[in-house]
Design a protein around this motif. Sequence first.
Motif, PDB file in Angstrom:
ATOM      1  N   LYS A  73       0.869  -1.179   0.000  1.00  0.00           N
ATOM      2  CA  LYS A  73       0.000   0.000   0.000  1.00  0.00           C
ATOM      3  C   LYS A  73       0.906   1.229   0.000  1.00  0.00           C
ATOM      4  O   LYS A  73       1.459   1.586   1.036  1.00  0.00           O
ATOM      5  CB  LYS A  73      -0.900   0.014   1.237  1.00  0.00           C
ATOM      6  CG  LYS A  73      -1.872  -1.134   1.288  1.00  0.00           C
ATOM      7  CD  LYS A  73      -2.722  -1.092   2.531  1.00  0.00           C
ATOM      8  CE  LYS A  73      -3.654  -2.285   2.553  1.00  0.00           C
ATOM      9  NZ  LYS A  73      -4.507  -2.286   3.719  1.00  0.00           N
ATOM     10  N   SER A  74       1.015   1.867  -1.150  1.00  0.00           N
ATOM     11  CA  SER A  74       1.889   3.034  -1.244  1.00  0.00           C
ATOM     12  C   SER A  74       1.122   4.327  -1.474  1.00  0.00           C
ATOM     13  O   SER A  74       1.688   5.409  -1.418  1.00  0.00           O
ATOM     14  CB  SER A  74       2.921   2.838  -2.362  1.00  0.00           C
ATOM     15  OG  SER A  74       2.270   2.688  -3.603  1.00  0.00           O
ATOM     16  N   THR A  75      -0.184   4.236  -1.736  1.00  0.00           N
ATOM     17  CA  THR A  75      -0.964   5.432  -2.050  1.00  0.00           C
ATOM     18  C   THR A  75      -1.897   5.826  -0.908  1.00  0.00           C
ATOM     19  O   THR A  75      -2.943   6.424  -1.135  1.00  0.00           O
ATOM     20  CB  THR A  75      -1.790   5.208  -3.337  1.00  0.00           C
ATOM     21  OG1 THR A  75      -2.680   4.114  -3.128  1.00  0.00           O
ATOM     22  CG2 THR A  75      -0.902   4.942  -4.528  1.00  0.00           C
ATOM     23  N   GLN A  81       1.018   2.788   5.298  1.00  0.00           N
ATOM     24  CA  GLN A  81       1.731   2.241   4.149  1.00  0.00           C
ATOM     25  C   GLN A  81       2.384   0.898   4.453  1.00  0.00           C
ATOM     26  O   GLN A  81       2.804   0.635   5.570  1.00  0.00           O
ATOM     27  CB  GLN A  81       2.797   3.226   3.666  1.00  0.00           C
ATOM     28  CG  GLN A  81       2.185   4.451   3.026  1.00  0.00           C
ATOM     29  CD  GLN A  81       3.222   5.407   2.480  1.00  0.00           C
ATOM     30  OE1 GLN A  81       4.413   5.233   2.644  1.00  0.00           O
ATOM     31  NE2 GLN A  81       2.746   6.445   1.808  1.00  0.00           N
ATOM     32  N   CYS A  90       5.999  -1.419  -5.826  1.00  0.00           N
ATOM     33  CA  CYS A  90       4.582  -1.600  -5.517  1.00  0.00           C
ATOM     34  C   CYS A  90       3.792  -1.152  -6.750  1.00  0.00           C
ATOM     35  O   CYS A  90       3.683   0.032  -7.035  1.00  0.00           O
ATOM     36  CB  CYS A  90       4.189  -0.778  -4.292  1.00  0.00           C
ATOM     37  SG  CYS A  90       2.494  -1.073  -3.759  1.00  0.00           S
ATOM     38  N   THR A  92       0.418  -0.637  -8.582  1.00  0.00           N
ATOM     39  CA  THR A  92      -1.001  -0.463  -8.257  1.00  0.00           C
ATOM     40  C   THR A  92      -1.801  -0.251  -9.536  1.00  0.00           C
ATOM     41  O   THR A  92      -1.261   0.193 -10.544  1.00  0.00           O
ATOM     42  CB  THR A  92      -1.208   0.757  -7.336  1.00  0.00           C
ATOM     43  OG1 THR A  92      -0.676   1.906  -7.972  1.00  0.00           O
ATOM     44  CG2 THR A  92      -0.535   0.562  -5.989  1.00  0.00           C
ATOM     45  N   ASN A  95      -5.197   4.928 -11.800  1.00  0.00           N
ATOM     46  CA  ASN A  95      -6.355   5.770 -11.453  1.00  0.00           C
ATOM     47  C   ASN A  95      -7.183   5.231 -10.294  1.00  0.00           C
ATOM     48  O   ASN A  95      -8.389   5.428 -10.246  1.00  0.00           O
ATOM     49  CB  ASN A  95      -7.262   5.984 -12.684  1.00  0.00           C
ATOM     50  CG  ASN A  95      -6.510   6.575 -13.840  1.00  0.00           C
ATOM     51  OD1 ASN A  95      -5.697   7.476 -13.652  1.00  0.00           O
ATOM     52  ND2 ASN A  95      -6.750   6.061 -15.036  1.00  0.00           N
ATOM     53  N   LEU A  97      -6.599   5.670  -6.557  1.00  0.00           N
ATOM     54  CA  LEU A  97      -5.924   6.183  -5.382  1.00  0.00           C
ATOM     55  C   LEU A  97      -6.381   5.426  -4.134  1.00  0.00           C
ATOM     56  O   LEU A  97      -7.569   5.239  -3.922  1.00  0.00           O
ATOM     57  CB  LEU A  97      -6.202   7.677  -5.212  1.00  0.00           C
ATOM     58  CG  LEU A  97      -5.388   8.385  -4.145  1.00  0.00           C
ATOM     59  CD1 LEU A  97      -3.892   8.300  -4.477  1.00  0.00           C
ATOM     60  CD2 LEU A  97      -5.801   9.824  -4.023  1.00  0.00           C
ATOM     61  N   GLY A  98      -5.440   4.963  -3.354  1.00  0.00           N
ATOM     62  CA  GLY A  98      -5.752   4.227  -2.134  1.00  0.00           C
ATOM     63  C   GLY A  98      -5.839   2.731  -2.342  1.00  0.00           C
ATOM     64  O   GLY A  98      -5.923   1.976  -1.386  1.00  0.00           O
ATOM     65  N   SER A 100      -4.718  -1.085  -3.067  1.00  0.00           N
ATOM     66  CA  SER A 100      -3.538  -1.893  -2.774  1.00  0.00           C
ATOM     67  C   SER A 100      -2.884  -2.297  -4.080  1.00  0.00           C
ATOM     68  O   SER A 100      -3.521  -2.362  -5.120  1.00  0.00           O
ATOM     69  CB  SER A 100      -3.938  -3.153  -1.999  1.00  0.00           C
ATOM     70  OG  SER A 100      -4.493  -2.798  -0.760  1.00  0.00           O
TER      71      SER A 100
END
Length: 137
Positions: A73-75, A81, A90, A92, A95, A97-98, A100
């Motif tokens: 989880k980077s966003t 995180q 990572c 993802t 588009n 955001l949030g 995983s």
Amino acid sequence: SGICQKPEAKSLEIAVLGEGEECKMSVAPEYQVHCEDGLVCTTPALLGASGICQNPEAKSTQVTIVGEGEECKSTVAPEFQVHCEEGLACVTPPNRLGASGICLKPEAKSMPTVMAGEGKECKMSVAPEHQVHCEEG
């Protein structure tokens, strides 16, 4: 028949620790270990995990690291995180955001896609790492 009485209050002896010591807040009350006043229990994003008693102004030094193919989880906010091991990225979904991601080697440009043929089951309303797409056509 009996007599209505208030039950005796059971007092829990709560352990209280200082800065830099291990705290436990996401367990049953009888097993909790609290921080001294003015400190907060900083924990990784893992239910039941122990934390560290820290000054609230201090940045968290405890980082969760995972390996290849594991969820990252980077966003999200820094305290939530989950980072990849060194040498992994990572990845993802675009588009989202949030959302995983999955820890992959840098040469893997996108998340692996599982495809299903005609008449086979597809899954699009689940987490990206569990999705099954329909083949074109």
